[in-house]
Motif scaffolding. Structure first.
Motif, short mmCIF file in Angstrom:
data_model
loop_
_atom_site.label_atom_id
_atom_site.label_comp_id
_atom_site.label_asym_id
_atom_site.label_seq_id
_atom_site.Cartn_x
_atom_site.Cartn_y
_atom_site.Cartn_z
N GLU A 1 -6.17 5.93 -1.76
CA GLU A 1 -6.29 4.49 -1.69
C GLU A 1 -7.21 4.10 -0.54
O GLU A 1 -6.97 4.47 0.61
CB GLU A 1 -4.88 3.90 -1.48
CG GLU A 1 -4.81 2.40 -1.58
CD GLU A 1 -3.36 1.92 -1.63
OE1 GLU A 1 -3.06 0.90 -1.01
OE2 GLU A 1 -2.53 2.59 -2.29
N ARG B 1 -6.91 4.38 -8.13
CA ARG B 1 -7.25 3.01 -8.52
C ARG B 1 -7.54 2.93 -10.01
O ARG B 1 -8.19 3.81 -10.59
CB ARG B 1 -8.47 2.53 -7.73
CG ARG B 1 -8.84 1.07 -7.97
CD ARG B 1 -10.01 0.66 -7.07
NE ARG B 1 -10.51 -0.68 -7.39
CZ ARG B 1 -10.02 -1.80 -6.89
NH1 ARG B 1 -8.99 -1.75 -6.05
NH2 ARG B 1 -10.52 -2.98 -7.20
N TYR C 1 -3.24 0.30 -8.45
CA TYR C 1 -3.23 1.77 -8.49
C TYR C 1 -2.11 2.24 -9.41
O TYR C 1 -1.11 1.54 -9.60
CB TYR C 1 -3.02 2.34 -7.08
CG TYR C 1 -4.16 2.00 -6.14
CD1 TYR C 1 -5.16 2.93 -5.87
CD2 TYR C 1 -4.23 0.76 -5.52
CE1 TYR C 1 -6.21 2.62 -5.02
CE2 TYR C 1 -5.27 0.43 -4.67
CZ TYR C 1 -6.26 1.38 -4.42
OH TYR C 1 -7.30 1.06 -3.59
N ALA D 1 0.83 -1.21 0.00
CA ALA D 1 0.00 0.00 0.00
C ALA D 1 0.86 1.26 0.00
O ALA D 1 1.93 1.30 0.62
CB ALA D 1 -0.92 0.00 1.22
#
Length: 212
Positions: free
Chosen positions: A95, A112, A149, A52
């Protein structure tokens, strides 16, 4: 000719050992390190990244990696970001409802992908930007992507005498940035270390620039 040295920034991101091996295959002397002196003095710095956006930023700032990247770029010292290591070079990552500041080296957001299947996982072609040196000899090859992403717009305005960045695109549902070459800062959304011989050749192109 002296073998170029590359520091792979060891800040807790996964997959660093395959990046080290790929860089060695590309002709570099590689050090996996977070030592400030080694990071600043190496001919090149590779910033890996998986997972992430927010977690990578937390890990980077925890070792003051953001400062190291900024210092290298301010001195014209080459940096290469890979996957989320590319994404964090932009201003923001949006995100799962969070809006996380990035390093801000390039304007724009990471969002995204609007695609029927996410994540984008597998081999895809790219459309290299004019003047690309990273993709010399591998313009028509496929590279390995694993991501949900991406940066989907390029808005940096560069005026002469500064050279125009080479912006490389790919497609998964929508166009997205597959790579950028902008002075000392370059980055790829795909994983060269997982892209077979084409990825090694691309890394060899980057390592070759370090020796100039």
């Amino acid at each position: 000719m002296t073998t170029p040295t590359v520091a792979v920034l060891d800040y807790g991101s996964g997959n660093v050992h395959s990046a080290v091996k790929a860089l060695e295959a590309a002709g570099a002397e590689v050090r996996l390190t977070r030592d400030r002196r080694e990071v600043l003095e190496a001919d090149g710095l590779l910033v890996p990244g998986v997972g992430a956006f927010g977690a990578v930023m937390d890990q980077l700032t925890a070792i003051r990696g953001d400062e190291l990247i900024e210092r290298r770029l301010a001195g014209g010292r080459p940096v290469l970001g890979i996957c989320v290591g590319m994404q964090v070079m932009f201003e923001r990552g949006i995100e799962r409802g969070s809006d996380v500041p990035g390093l801000g080296e390039w304007p724009g957001d990471v969002t995204r992908l609007d695609a029927p299947v996410v994540p984008h996982m597998g081999w895809s072609t790219v459309r290299p930007g004019e003047g690309s040196r990273l993709f010399a000899g591998v313009e028509d090859e496929r590279f390995y992507f694993v991501h949900s992403y991406a940066a989907q717009a390029w808005t940096l305005e560069v005026s002469p005498p500064f050279p125009q960045p080479a912006v490389t695109w790919s497609m998964h549902g929508v166009p997205f940035l597959a790579a950028v070459e902008n002075g000392p800062l370059a980055a790829t959304q795909f994983h060269p270390e997982k892209s077979g011989e084409a990825g090694i050749r691309l890394l060899r192109n980057w390592v070759g620039q370090l020796a100039e």
